[in-house]
Design a protein around this motif. Structure first.
Motif, PDB file in Angstrom:
ATOM      1  N   ASP A 234     -14.268 -13.124  -4.691  1.00 29.22           N
ATOM      2  CA  ASP A 234     -15.088 -13.146  -3.479  1.00 29.22           C
ATOM      3  C   ASP A 234     -14.420 -12.382  -2.343  1.00 29.22           C
ATOM      4  N   GLU A 235     -13.097 -12.504  -2.221  1.00 27.02           N
ATOM      5  CA  GLU A 235     -12.386 -11.741  -1.194  1.00 27.02           C
ATOM      6  C   GLU A 235     -12.530 -10.244  -1.442  1.00 27.02           C
ATOM      7  N   SER A 238     -16.163  -9.053  -0.788  1.00 31.79           N
ATOM      8  CA  SER A 238     -16.482  -9.111   0.641  1.00 31.79           C
ATOM      9  C   SER A 238     -15.995  -7.851   1.351  1.00 31.79           C
ATOM     10  N   GLN A 242     -18.303  -4.589   3.033  1.00 32.47           N
ATOM     11  CA  GLN A 242     -18.178  -4.234   4.447  1.00 32.47           C
ATOM     12  C   GLN A 242     -17.940  -2.741   4.665  1.00 32.47           C
TER      13      GLN A 242
END
Length: 418
Positions: A234-235, A238, A242
């Motif tokens: 997830d990190e 993410s 972006q």
């Protein structure tokens, strides 16, 4: 053609399992279920098993279970009517012939004085000799009108005769089965495809993707991106999301070697319409029975939270029709999922099943949630609501739902075809 087949299979399954939940728990409570229908409108196929007629109808927009007592009985026999009676071996009335009595020469023709098809199950009538007689009615007797047979519904077989708990369970069972179906689909997905794990590792790499062009490979362990340490999937995603069309530097470990790889994520439309980056990599997976079971439940819960987030936007005023889809939109999204393969289609079917369950539980008249509200009010008041008033509320709710469906469908057409 694949899209149409996928839509038929998925929606058929979702509606079937939803209505089967209603049917199963209604029958467990002893409620007479007259019809189990997939779709609305004219019948295109039907058969009868035991007390229930199973039908497929023309318009594939849902389904229903018609329980005795939910709607007024259509056949009303008044004093003075001439009817024909057919008896079973126990000398109870097994058939009541309303008209066309000449087609039933075995029937005893009588003139009704009093009839009770719900509680006492008796007929008081004059025979052809002018004698007033009383006849007992079998609790599964059949009414025959225009050669169409309808089973009577004694009070103890009607929806309204059951306890609040039994009725609430029969209504709640439909959405509950949708949630369970989603869990089962996702468990099967994890067993066959592998259970996604939350590691910052590269799984499958999509051909002709930004990841392939940059040189990322399956099995690469991502240590950091742009100098920021990465521990979880997830990190990693993410940060990728972006930076659409912006170069970012991956630090990876590959077979004991540390590599620095610059990657420029491509751009796509995100969940809420904003641009986001993606590089074309899949999450790493592992195979585990217990892990797959846990995945089924946790992923179903995740779908629930996502849907509630959208519903929360309605409450806060941040809602847009772009966040919802009607039949046209769902048809197109299903086609896109089908094109990506069976496993993507399975996840999409699970998400739709959760969505169907939650939408049905909203406190909207004509939906399961609206019906549960009325059952809850009855539990608090100690007596049922006026059936006519409740029916009017559900009718208005249904009309508003149809209006919303038209608006959403028109919005889908604008998005996909204009």
């Amino acid at each position: 053609m694949n899209t149409l087949l996928s839509v038929i299979v998925i929606f058929g399954l979702l509606v079937f399992i939803h209505e089967w939940g209603h049917l199963y728990f209604a029958k467990r409570a002893g409620i007479l279920c007259r019809e189990f229908a997939i779709g609305f409108g004219p019948k295109i196929f039907s058969f009868k098993r035991n007390e229930t007629v199973y039908t497929i109808r023309l318009l594939p927009l849902g389904g229903f279970v018609r329980m005795a007592g939910e709607d007024p009985e259509m056949i009303d026999i008044k004093p003075g009517y001439e009817i024909g009676l057919v008896f079973n071996a126990a000398r109870k009335v097994s058939k009541i012939i309303i008209n066309n009595k000449s087609k039933h020469p075995e029937a005893l023709v009588v003139q009704v004085e009093k009839i009770d098809l719900e509680r006492e199950l008796i007929i008081e009538a004059y025979n052809d000799e002018g004698e007033r007689m009383q006849y007992k009615i079998d609790n599964q007797a059949i009414l025959v009108q225009d050669e169409q047979e309808t089973q009577i519904a004694p009070w103890n077989r009607q929806f309204g005769s059951k306890t609040v708990g039994q009725r609430a369970l029969a209504i709640f069972a439909g959405p509950m089965m949708n949630f369970l179906l989603a869990v089962v689909i996702l468990i099967a997905f994890a067993l066959f495809q592998g259970m996604p794990v939350d590691e910052a590792q590269i799984g499958d790499v999509t051909p002709d993707s930004a990841a392939i062009e940059a040189g990322l490979q399956e099995g690469d362990q991502v240590i950091a991106i742009d100098g920021q340490p990465i521990d979880t999937w997830d990190e990693m995603t993410s940060i990728i999301q972006q930076h659409p069309n912006e170069s970012i530097v991956f630090e990876v470990e590959r077979r004991g070697q540390s590599l620095t790889i610059p990657v420029t994520p491509s751009e796509r439309v995100g969940q809420f319409g904003d641009p986001e980056g993606f590089v074309g990599i899949a999450r790493p997976t592992e195979f585990s029975l217990m892990g797959s079971i846990m995945f089924g439940f946790t992923q179903t819960y995740m779908f629930m939270t996502m849907i509630f987030e959208v519903l929360g936007m309605i409450v806060t005023g941040n809602f847009s029709l772009d966040y919802v889809a009607g039949p046209v939109g769902i048809y197109n999204y299903t086609g896109e999922a089908a094109a990506m393969g069976i496993f993507v289609l399975m996840q999409w079917a699970a998400a739709l099943s959760v969505n169907l369950g939650i939408i049905n539980l909203l406190p909207i008249p004509a939906m399961d949630g609206g019906r549960l509200i009325f059952i809850g009010l009855e539990a608090v008041r100690g007596k049922p609501m006026d059936p006519q008033k409740e029916g009017l509320v559900h009718f208005i709710g249904f009309a508003l739902l149809m209006l919303l469906m038209i608006v959403v469908t028109w919005n889908d057409i604008n998005k996909f075809f204009m």
